[in-house]
Design a protein around this motif. Sequence first.
Motif, PDB file in Angstrom:
ATOM      1  N   GLY A 295       0.765  -1.240   0.000  1.00 13.68           N
ATOM      2  CA  GLY A 295       0.000   0.000   0.000  1.00 13.68           C
ATOM      3  C   GLY A 295       0.791   1.282   0.000  1.00 13.68           C
ATOM      4  N   ALA A 296       2.109   1.209  -0.026  1.00 16.56           N
ATOM      5  CA  ALA A 296       2.907   2.437  -0.036  1.00 16.56           C
ATOM      6  C   ALA A 296       2.761   3.140  -1.384  1.00 16.56           C
ATOM      7  CB  ALA A 296       4.371   2.124   0.234  1.00 16.56           C
ATOM      8  N   THR A 297       2.611   4.431  -1.344  1.00 16.65           N
ATOM      9  CA  THR A 297       2.491   5.224  -2.568  1.00 16.65           C
ATOM     10  C   THR A 297       3.880   5.683  -3.015  1.00 16.65           C
ATOM     11  OG1 THR A 297       2.218   7.303  -1.345  1.00 16.65           O
ATOM     12  CG2 THR A 297       0.220   6.021  -1.832  1.00 16.65           C
ATOM     13  N   PRO A 298       4.007   6.140  -4.260  1.00 14.21           N
ATOM     14  CA  PRO A 298       5.302   6.694  -4.703  1.00 14.21           C
ATOM     15  C   PRO A 298       5.806   7.813  -3.801  1.00 14.21           C
ATOM     16  CG  PRO A 298       3.887   6.308  -6.585  1.00 14.21           C
ATOM     17  CD  PRO A 298       3.050   6.049  -5.371  1.00 14.21           C
ATOM     18  N   ARG A 299       4.882   8.592  -3.241  1.00 15.63           N
ATOM     19  CA  ARG A 299       5.300   9.665  -2.330  1.00 15.63           C
ATOM     20  C   ARG A 299       5.981   9.096  -1.090  1.00 15.63           C
ATOM     21  NH1 ARG A 299       2.609  11.807   2.019  1.00 15.63           N
ATOM     22  NH2 ARG A 299       3.272  13.923   2.672  1.00 15.63           N
ATOM     23  N   HIS A 300       5.441   8.005  -0.552  1.00 16.12           N
ATOM     24  CA  HIS A 300       6.059   7.375   0.620  1.00 16.12           C
ATOM     25  C   HIS A 300       7.453   6.854   0.289  1.00 16.12           C
ATOM     26  CE1 HIS A 300       1.714   6.618   2.150  1.00 16.12           C
ATOM     27  NE2 HIS A 300       2.182   7.772   2.577  1.00 16.12           N
ATOM     28  N   ILE A 301       7.604   6.264  -0.889  1.00 18.48           N
ATOM     29  CA  ILE A 301       8.918   5.751  -1.289  1.00 18.48           C
ATOM     30  C   ILE A 301       9.908   6.901  -1.431  1.00 18.48           C
ATOM     31  CG2 ILE A 301      10.179   4.488  -3.057  1.00 18.48           C
ATOM     32  CD1 ILE A 301       8.285   2.772  -1.407  1.00 18.48           C
ATOM     33  N   GLY A 302       9.452   7.998  -2.050  1.00 21.44           N
ATOM     34  CA  GLY A 302      10.330   9.154  -2.195  1.00 21.44           C
ATOM     35  C   GLY A 302      10.747   9.736  -0.858  1.00 21.44           C
ATOM     36  N   LEU A 303       9.806   9.827   0.086  1.00 21.19           N
ATOM     37  CA  LEU A 303      10.141  10.333   1.419  1.00 21.19           C
ATOM     38  C   LEU A 303      11.093   9.397   2.146  1.00 21.19           C
ATOM     39  CD1 LEU A 303       6.682  11.673   2.650  1.00 21.19           C
ATOM     40  CD2 LEU A 303       8.667  13.002   1.892  1.00 21.19           C
ATOM     41  N   LEU A 304      10.953   8.091   1.920  1.00 21.88           N
ATOM     42  CA  LEU A 304      11.852   7.127   2.553  1.00 21.88           C
ATOM     43  C   LEU A 304      13.282   7.334   2.068  1.00 21.88           C
ATOM     44  CD1 LEU A 304      12.071   4.613   4.391  1.00 21.88           C
ATOM     45  CD2 LEU A 304      11.726   3.218   2.332  1.00 21.88           C
ATOM     46  N   VAL A 305      13.434   7.514   0.754  1.00 21.77           N
ATOM     47  CA  VAL A 305      14.777   7.759   0.208  1.00 21.77           C
ATOM     48  C   VAL A 305      15.315   9.105   0.680  1.00 21.77           C
ATOM     49  CG1 VAL A 305      16.087   8.047  -1.926  1.00 21.77           C
ATOM     50  CG2 VAL A 305      14.293   6.306  -1.786  1.00 21.77           C
ATOM     51  N   ALA A 306      14.471  10.136   0.668  1.00 22.36           N
ATOM     52  CA  ALA A 306      14.915  11.470   1.083  1.00 22.36           C
ATOM     53  C   ALA A 306      15.317  11.488   2.554  1.00 22.36           C
ATOM     54  CB  ALA A 306      13.808  12.478   0.823  1.00 22.36           C
ATOM     55  N   ARG A 307      14.585  10.749   3.398  1.00 20.46           N
ATOM     56  CA  ARG A 307      14.899  10.724   4.817  1.00 20.46           C
ATOM     57  C   ARG A 307      16.296  10.152   5.060  1.00 20.46           C
ATOM     58  NH1 ARG A 307      11.159   7.544   6.333  1.00 20.46           N
ATOM     59  NH2 ARG A 307       9.553   9.171   6.372  1.00 20.46           N
ATOM     60  N   GLU A 308      16.633   9.125   4.311  1.00 18.61           N
ATOM     61  CA  GLU A 308      17.957   8.525   4.470  1.00 18.61           C
ATOM     62  C   GLU A 308      19.064   9.505   4.093  1.00 18.61           C
ATOM     63  OE1 GLU A 308      20.561   4.739   2.729  1.00 18.61           O
ATOM     64  OE2 GLU A 308      18.429   4.950   2.261  1.00 18.61           O
ATOM     65  N   TRP A 309      18.863  10.210   2.969  1.00 22.94           N
ATOM     66  CA  TRP A 309      19.901  11.142   2.525  1.00 22.94           C
ATOM     67  C   TRP A 309      19.952  12.381   3.398  1.00 22.94           C
ATOM     68  CZ3 TRP A 309      23.776  10.023  -0.491  1.00 22.94           C
ATOM     69  CH2 TRP A 309      23.667   8.902  -1.321  1.00 22.94           C
ATOM     70  N   LEU A 310      18.814  12.811   3.930  1.00 22.78           N
ATOM     71  CA  LEU A 310      18.826  13.949   4.839  1.00 22.78           C
ATOM     72  C   LEU A 310      19.572  13.616   6.127  1.00 22.78           C
ATOM     73  CD1 LEU A 310      15.206  15.391   4.459  1.00 22.78           C
ATOM     74  CD2 LEU A 310      17.360  16.418   3.688  1.00 22.78           C
ATOM     75  N   ALA A 311      19.453  12.381   6.579  1.00 20.54           N
ATOM     76  CA  ALA A 311      20.197  11.975   7.772  1.00 20.54           C
ATOM     77  C   ALA A 311      21.699  12.020   7.513  1.00 20.54           C
ATOM     78  CB  ALA A 311      19.762  10.575   8.201  1.00 20.54           C
ATOM     79  N   LEU A 312      22.111  11.504   6.367  1.00 18.57           N
ATOM     80  CA  LEU A 312      23.536  11.560   6.025  1.00 18.57           C
ATOM     81  C   LEU A 312      24.013  13.003   5.879  1.00 18.57           C
ATOM     82  CD1 LEU A 312      23.771   8.654   3.414  1.00 18.57           C
ATOM     83  CD2 LEU A 312      24.527   8.638   5.792  1.00 18.57           C
ATOM     84  N   LEU A 313      23.173  13.851   5.273  1.00 21.21           N
ATOM     85  CA  LEU A 313      23.530  15.257   5.126  1.00 21.21           C
ATOM     86  C   LEU A 313      23.667  15.939   6.485  1.00 21.21           C
ATOM     87  CD1 LEU A 313      23.958  17.723   3.319  1.00 21.21           C
ATOM     88  CD2 LEU A 313      21.482  18.047   3.313  1.00 21.21           C
ATOM     89  N   GLY A 314      22.778  15.618   7.423  1.00 19.60           N
ATOM     90  CA  GLY A 314      22.867  16.203   8.751  1.00 19.60           C
ATOM     91  C   GLY A 314      24.128  15.791   9.483  1.00 19.60           C
ATOM     92  N   VAL A 315      24.497  14.520   9.366  1.00 20.19           N
ATOM     93  CA  VAL A 315      25.732  14.055  10.006  1.00 20.19           C
ATOM     94  C   VAL A 315      26.950  14.752   9.392  1.00 20.19           C
ATOM     95  CG1 VAL A 315      27.212  12.045  10.370  1.00 20.19           C
ATOM     96  CG2 VAL A 315      24.741  11.841  10.654  1.00 20.19           C
ATOM     97  N   GLY A 316      26.959  14.873   8.068  1.00 21.04           N
ATOM     98  CA  GLY A 316      28.069  15.553   7.415  1.00 21.04           C
ATOM     99  C   GLY A 316      28.164  17.012   7.811  1.00 21.04           C
ATOM    100  N   ALA A 317      27.002  17.675   7.953  1.00 18.56           N
ATOM    101  CA  ALA A 317      27.009  19.076   8.360  1.00 18.56           C
ATOM    102  C   ALA A 317      27.548  19.236   9.782  1.00 18.56           C
ATOM    103  CB  ALA A 317      25.601  19.653   8.260  1.00 18.56           C
ATOM    104  N   LEU A 318      27.148  18.339  10.680  1.00 15.07           N
ATOM    105  CA  LEU A 318      27.648  18.423  12.049  1.00 15.07           C
ATOM    106  C   LEU A 318      29.155  18.227  12.114  1.00 15.07           C
ATOM    107  CD1 LEU A 318      24.877  16.476  14.012  1.00 15.07           C
ATOM    108  CD2 LEU A 318      25.276  18.951  13.948  1.00 15.07           C
ATOM    109  N   LEU A 319      29.682  17.362  11.258  1.00 12.79           N
ATOM    110  CA  LEU A 319      31.120  17.110  11.264  1.00 12.79           C
ATOM    111  C   LEU A 319      31.915  18.227  10.590  1.00 12.79           C
ATOM    112  CD1 LEU A 319      31.185  13.297  10.385  1.00 12.79           C
ATOM    113  CD2 LEU A 319      31.508  14.361  12.624  1.00 12.79           C
TER     114      LEU A 319
END
Length: 205
Positions: A120-144
């Motif tokens: 039942g996941a929509t394309p929007r949910h899949i896109g948010l799942l991918v974006a969430r992962e990359w935003l987490a990596l971006l946040g860690v990189g910014a903190l470092l």
Amino acid sequence: PIFGIAPDLRFTTLREKPGPIMYLQSEEQGVLTVRVRGPLPDARAAIETLWRRHFPNDAPDIETAASVFARNYAEDMRQAQLLALASVVATALACFGIYVLSSYTIRRRAREFVLRKLHGATPRHIGLLVAREWLALLGVGALLALAPAWLWTERYLAGFVERAPMGWWPLAIACAGVGLIALAGCARQALAAMRMSPALALRDQ
């Protein structure tokens, strides 16, 4: 006799504090400052013509204010050019690395995305799942990276006697730029994950 008192004049760089200057009236050597409106080459030609008419045995030494400041800040300009070149190379490598890594991540998680779509996941949910992962990596990189970048900037600006307050906006703009680079690098792969066909993905597995 004292004819007047002039304020501090800065004729070197912002790295040197202007000190007391005494102006002496002398017939042997002098500096003439000319302000012109219009093209500088025309003004220079007119000054040289007038100079040769009155002082035919002396060659004039004419410098523009822009050339004087350019000479004083030549080393800073070289550092800025090297930093800009290194930034362009690092940005290109980052874009390439993010694109390759995102492509590998999408392929590796293809079955997961398919199963989520089947449940039942929509394309929007899949896109948010991918974006969430990359935003987490971006946040860690910014903190470092933000703390070393701020310390290096403060160390570089410490050599200037006067400077404008930097504030937080240069670092914020840098983070926004990195975010746009990450978005450009993984956008195509995220769209591919959103449009992934369950039958095709399961067949490839």
